[in-house]
Design an enzyme around this catalytic site. Structure first.
Site, PDB file in Angstrom:
ATOM      1  CG  HIS A  46     -10.375   6.255   2.772  1.00  0.00           C
ATOM      2  ND1 HIS A  46     -10.759   7.238   3.222  1.00  0.00           N
ATOM      3  CD2 HIS A  46      -9.116   5.981   2.745  1.00  0.00           C
ATOM      4  CE1 HIS A  46      -9.823   7.822   3.650  1.00  0.00           C
ATOM      5  NE2 HIS A  46      -8.639   7.108   3.188  1.00  0.00           N
TER       6      HIS A  46
ATOM      7  CD  GLU B 118      -7.354   0.805   4.321  1.00  0.00           C
ATOM      8  OE1 GLU B 118      -6.567   1.455   5.293  1.00  0.00           O
ATOM      9  OE2 GLU B 118      -7.606   1.529   3.383  1.00  0.00           O
TER      10      GLU B 118
ATOM     11  CB  ILE C  10      -8.410   9.646  13.978  1.00  0.00           C
ATOM     12  CG1 ILE C  10      -7.254  10.037  13.412  1.00  0.00           C
ATOM     13  CG2 ILE C  10      -9.420  10.358  14.812  1.00  0.00           C
ATOM     14  CD1 ILE C  10      -7.615  11.453  12.588  1.00  0.00           C
TER      15      ILE C  10
ATOM     16  NE  ARG D 175      -5.551  13.952   1.244  1.00  0.00           N
ATOM     17  CZ  ARG D 175      -6.105  12.909   1.239  1.00  0.00           C
ATOM     18  NH1 ARG D 175      -7.100  12.467   0.815  1.00  0.00           N
ATOM     19  NH2 ARG D 175      -5.389  11.864   1.429  1.00  0.00           N
TER      20      ARG D 175
ATOM     21  CG  ASP E 189       0.416  12.395  14.775  1.00  0.00           C
ATOM     22  OD1 ASP E 189      -0.483  11.877  15.454  1.00  0.00           O
ATOM     23  OD2 ASP E 189       1.460  11.609  14.737  1.00  0.00           O
ATOM     24  CG  PHE E 190      -6.477  13.361  15.719  1.00  0.00           C
ATOM     25  CD1 PHE E 190      -6.933  13.824  14.765  1.00  0.00           C
ATOM     26  CD2 PHE E 190      -7.073  13.370  17.151  1.00  0.00           C
ATOM     27  CE1 PHE E 190      -8.013  14.610  14.952  1.00  0.00           C
ATOM     28  CE2 PHE E 190      -8.206  14.138  17.060  1.00  0.00           C
ATOM     29  CZ  PHE E 190      -8.526  14.864  16.120  1.00  0.00           C
TER      30      PHE E 190
ATOM     31  NE  ARG F 218      -5.710   2.826  -0.426  1.00  0.00           N
ATOM     32  CZ  ARG F 218      -5.466   3.871   0.213  1.00  0.00           C
ATOM     33  NH1 ARG F 218      -4.597   4.171   0.670  1.00  0.00           N
ATOM     34  NH2 ARG F 218      -6.593   4.712   0.481  1.00  0.00           N
TER      35      ARG F 218
ATOM     36  CG  ASN G 129      -1.902   1.239   1.552  1.00  0.00           C
ATOM     37  OD1 ASN G 129      -1.773   2.273   0.806  1.00  0.00           O
ATOM     38  ND2 ASN G 129      -2.520   1.006   2.324  1.00  0.00           N
TER      39      ASN G 129
ATOM     40  CG  ASN H 212      -2.313  10.327   8.101  1.00  0.00           C
ATOM     41  OD1 ASN H 212      -2.190  11.166   9.175  1.00  0.00           O
ATOM     42  ND2 ASN H 212      -1.639   9.561   8.199  1.00  0.00           N
ATOM     43  N   GLY H 213      -6.019  10.503   5.915  1.00  0.00           N
ATOM     44  CA  GLY H 213      -7.234  10.712   4.987  1.00  0.00           C
ATOM     45  C   GLY H 213      -8.509  10.311   5.793  1.00  0.00           C
TER      46      GLY H 213
END
Ligand code: ADP
Length: 405
Positions: A185, A390, A337, A246, A288-289, A94, A13, A216-217
């Site tokens: 996704h 994934e 997240i 984004r 970064d969360f 992916r 990926n 992140n997305g």
């Protein structure tokens, strides 16, 4: 070494700034190797990988690109796994965007490579990285060259109604140029939706859920009677929720303003919206969360960024409830997240209390680190955390495609 090694799939990926990889058995779900390269193009690029219960971490170098990182994975990690490697039956890649022509997962040949290339303008950060991965693997492992499968994020959205996938711009832009909502996704939304049907003991065909993939997305999908009927990502993965870097949704006129009044070039604007916006743009500090979770209560910019993130997410959940044909079975949180940050789930669901969502604070706090389960009170509409995988989903799809041939 496990004597029963067989039917293994290597999953690759290649993301825009990271590379995830794994070797696993798609049938018994056993992972033999998994790894992650983080911070490509930044001052320090790291790789971590796990094999036989041991975790390794190394710095690869500075400002490392995809090619160098992939060569490191091949030369320093995979080359140590000869036993595993001779049992590989295929490689699953992916691929974010299948463009106008590709509707489902498929064996990779020159024609498929060209289609992925043609879709680069629909996923400018992702498809080029996916192509680098495909080309390097085919080159380095010629014996597997006819066993490479592309698994597309966009496949899951092929049955969306045109009321969801069309933009209200002149119809010809869709007919002639393929401008429509494609989503992304899809592999993750599909995977957690199937997991949810097992958790709820419901047939997939009659499942009505809203899935929130927050990594992140970030993206959200409405699934009604087992079919995805709407999703937040659009022509490209830029539309929709607030993301790490984004912007998600915005008034398109902002682009005209930036261009005409601020003299920013189209390339500069593209970079701002894709790489300098979202949580990073709002905070000016981080995407970064973990940073936001730590600083939500003490730093104004962290609180503001997280509140905007949750505001947008709750608006989407509320609007997708209208697509559910009278019944919502569950809302699902997944992704780095969604699976690990109770704060996000609490703030988002508190904005939806008018719709009957009541979080159970204790359950919510306990659902982290890969745990899946319900986080709401028994009188609430059900909300679950469902851990995504994934790599496993791609391995299973790859194995199905190879055994079909
Ligand atoms: P992607 O697959 O899109 O690269 P992930 O699903 O791995 O992204 O999610 C990455 C995001 O999840 C980052 O913002 C990261 O900070 C956040 N994250 C991952 N683990 C944790 C954790 N334990 N606590 C808080 N945030 C986390």
């Amino acid at each position: 070494m496990d004597k029963k090694l067989n039917n293994l799939i290597f999953v690759l990926n290649c993301g825009s700034s990271s590379i995830k990889f794994a070797i696993l058995n798609p049938n018994n779900e056993k992972k033999y190797l998994s790894g992650l390269v983080e911070c490509l193009f930044l001052s320090e690029t790291y790789i971590t990988w796990q094999c036989s219960g041991v975790t390794y971490k190394k710095k690869i170098g500075s400002k490392i690109n995809h090619e160098t990182a992939l060569n490191f994975i091949i030369d320093q990690v995979l080359s140590e796994q000869k036993d595993i490697f001779k049992n590989l039956i295929g490689v699953g890649h992916r691929v974010v965007h299948g463009g106008t022509k590709i509707k489902k997962s498929t064996l990779i040949d020159n024609n498929i490579i060209k289609c992925i290339q043609d879709a680069v303008s629909f996923a400018p950060l992702h498809n080029p990285a996916n192509l680098i991965g495909i080309k390097i693997i085919i080159e380095k492992y010629p014996s597997l060259s006819r066993k490479n499968v592309a698994v597309f994020d966009t496949s899951f959205y092929q049955n969306m109604p045109e009321t969801s996938f069309l933009y209200a711009i002149p119809y010809n832009f869709y007919k002639k140029h393929g401008i429509r909502r494609y989503g992304a996704h899809g592999t993750s939304h599909d995977y957690v939706a199937h997991k949810t049907s097992i958790i709820l003991n419901k047939k997939f065909k009659s499942l009505n859920i809203i899935t929130c993939h927050l990594g992140n997305g970030t993206s959200i999908s409405a699934i009604c009677n087992g079919i995805c009927v709407d999703t937040s990502m659009g022509l490209t993965p830029l539309e929709g929720l607030v993301m790490g870097t984004r912007s998600g949704d915005l008034d398109p006129s902002i682009i005209f303003f930036m261009n005409k009044s601020l003299n920013l070039s189209i390339n500069e604007i593209e970079t701002i919206l894709n790489k300098k916006s979202g949580l990073l743009g709002l905070s000016g500090i981080s995407s970064d969360f973990r940073y936001f979770e730590k600083n939500y209560s003490c730093k104004k910019h962290a609180k503001r960024s997280v509140d905007i993130f949750c505001h947008r997410l709750s608006k989407y959940i509320a609007s997708y409830m209208s697509l559910m044909e009278n019944r919502l079975d569950a809302v699902i949180f997944t992704g780095g997240i969604g699976e690990n940050v109770p704060l996000i789930r609490e703030l988002t669901l508190s904005r939806l209390s008018i719709f009957g969502f009541k979080i159970d604070l204790k359950l919510n706090l306990s659902m982290t680190a890969g745990r899946s389960g319900i986080i709401t009170q028994c009188t609430s509409r059900p909300v679950f955390v469902v851990a995504t995988d994934e790599e496993l989903a791609i391995a299973q799809e790859t194995s199905n495609i190879i055994s079909d041939k």
